[in-house]
Design a protein around this motif. Structure first.
Motif, PDB file in Angstrom:
ATOM      1  N   SER A  87       0.744  -1.293  -0.104  1.00 16.35           N
ATOM      2  CA  SER A  87      -0.027  -0.189  -0.045  1.00 16.35           C
ATOM      3  C   SER A  87       0.663   1.377  -0.042  1.00 16.35           C
ATOM      4  CB  SER A  87      -0.901   0.105   1.097  1.00 16.35           C
ATOM      5  OG  SER A  87      -0.040  -0.081   2.246  1.00 16.35           O
ATOM      6  N   LEU A 179      -8.131  -1.035   1.664  1.00 17.67           N
ATOM      7  CA  LEU A 179      -6.946  -0.134   1.135  1.00 17.67           C
ATOM      8  C   LEU A 179      -7.706   1.341   1.345  1.00 17.67           C
ATOM      9  CD1 LEU A 179      -4.920  -1.627  -1.833  1.00 17.67           C
ATOM     10  CD2 LEU A 179      -4.216  -0.726   0.328  1.00 17.67           C
ATOM     11  N   THR A 183      -6.424   4.292   3.959  1.00 20.26           N
ATOM     12  CA  THR A 183      -5.763   5.525   3.529  1.00 20.26           C
ATOM     13  C   THR A 183      -6.620   6.836   3.183  1.00 20.26           C
ATOM     14  OG1 THR A 183      -6.306   4.992   1.173  1.00 20.26           O
ATOM     15  CG2 THR A 183      -4.109   4.354   2.196  1.00 20.26           C
ATOM     16  N   VAL A 209      -3.667  -1.355   7.261  1.00 22.35           N
ATOM     17  CA  VAL A 209      -3.398  -0.334   6.479  1.00 22.35           C
ATOM     18  C   VAL A 209      -2.913   0.973   7.149  1.00 22.35           C
ATOM     19  CG1 VAL A 209      -3.845   1.005   4.315  1.00 22.35           C
ATOM     20  CG2 VAL A 209      -4.260  -1.451   4.371  1.00 22.35           C
TER      21      VAL A 209
END
Length: 333
Positions: A87, A179, A183, A209
């Protein structure tokens, strides 16, 4: 010294316990937000006792830094490396986008530079924790911190309510949504909430993540410390007030954060100890933000108007949009 700090420290401690309890009843809001809201209300409607000032200031500065160090105890650098390899590109692009948008739009809106930095860090890295880490380096005051955290919180709530529906509408896989959530959503609790609403697999991956994204605090704090140090050195030279030492603004607590992460990676903390350290870290954040709320003047906050909220909205849109584009271009959407 202890006698001077104790009254305010105990006052903050009791309010933080109450805020943590409220946060357990309403997890989507969480203890930190309740803490800062209660602090602001008490300071502006009732006014805090003068003898609590020293303890409140201690909690807003030192306890804040200790909470960041304690958070490092729960970070496994091995897991960070594994997840980061998958990532890193997305995290890096979204982080750069957050700061470009924060500084670019913030300048157009005539928002103070320190608040631009706080909102950029909060949106690009990890919400309140990033703001807590960055604020002492850029020497932000309590009003700027409180306003920035409140702005970030607003869009956390929106993200939790909208992201799962958007993910299903786009037909995203569990990994892709993990993901995106990890983020593009700021606060850890909001990432976890949105991820697990989508699916258990998405929630688990989004959490990893997000924890990996938290490590971006380290390079950002170092970079800001260097920039602030250079700026102050030039200022000291121009004003002929002597030399300025970068060590004055160097984020030493980040070194301890990294050291704590190394200790955890080496397996020196048991699972039970990690659970306790996580509880302690989160509670210290509630304490620190409660103290910040108790130091914030609501009337001064209102002078900033809605511009910081508008900036937070734009930066959040930019980060979310960029994340979706990168996922699409890399075939992960």
């Amino acid at each position: 010294m202890i006698k001077k700090i104790a009254p305010g420290f105990i006052f903050v401690l009791l309010l933080a316990l109450f805020s943590t309890w409220l946060g357990s009843l309403v997890p989507i809001v969480g203890g930190p937000v309740f803490g800062i809201l209660i602090g602001v209300l008490i300071n502006n409607l009732l006014r805090k006792p003068a003898y609590t000032q020293a303890g409140i200031q201690f909690s807003s500065k030192k306890v804040l830094q200790w909470s960041i160090i304690a958070l490092g105890c729960g970070l496994s650098l091995t897991e960070v490396w594994r997840t980061g390899s998958e990532s890193f590109l997305l995290m890096l692009i979204s982080l750069i986008s957050a700061f470009i948008a924060a500084y670019g739009v913030g300048r157009l809106l005539n928002i103070p530079l320190k608040m631009q930095t706080l909102i950029g860090a909060g949106t690009g890295i990890c919400g309140g924790s990033a703001i807590a880490a960055v604020s002492p380096i850029v020497e932000a005051d309590e009003i700027e911190i409180a306003y920035s955290i409140s702005t970030i919180f607003l869009f956390n709530i929106v993200a939790v309510l909208t992201f799962p529906a958007i993910g299903h509408w786009l037909g995203m896989s569990d990994a892709a949504f993990g993901l995106l959530a990890g983020t593009a959503i700021n606060d850890t609790s909001s990432v976890v909430a949105a991820g697990y609403i989508y699916s258990d697999a998405a929630g688990a991956y989004a959490t990893i993540v997000k924890l990996t994204r938290t490590t971006m605090i380290i390079p950002i704090c170092f970079a800001l410390a260097i920039i602030v140090g250079i700026k102050k050195s030039r200022q000291a030279s121009e004003e002929q007030t002597g030399t300025f030492r970068v060590t004055k603004v160097f984020p030493w607590f980040i070194i301890w954060f990294l050291a704590a992460s190394f200790l955890n990676t080496a397996g020196l903390f048991s699972d039970q100890m990690l659970r306790y350290l996580d509880i302690i870290a989160k509670f210290m954040i509630v304490m620190a933000l409660t103290a910040i709320g108790l130091s914030a003047d609501f009337r001064k906050m209102m002078k900033s108007g809605v511009k910081p909220i508008l900036l937070g909205l734009i930066v959040w849109f930019v980060v979310s949009g960029v994340s979706l584009i990168v996922l699409a271009l890399t075939g992960k959407l």
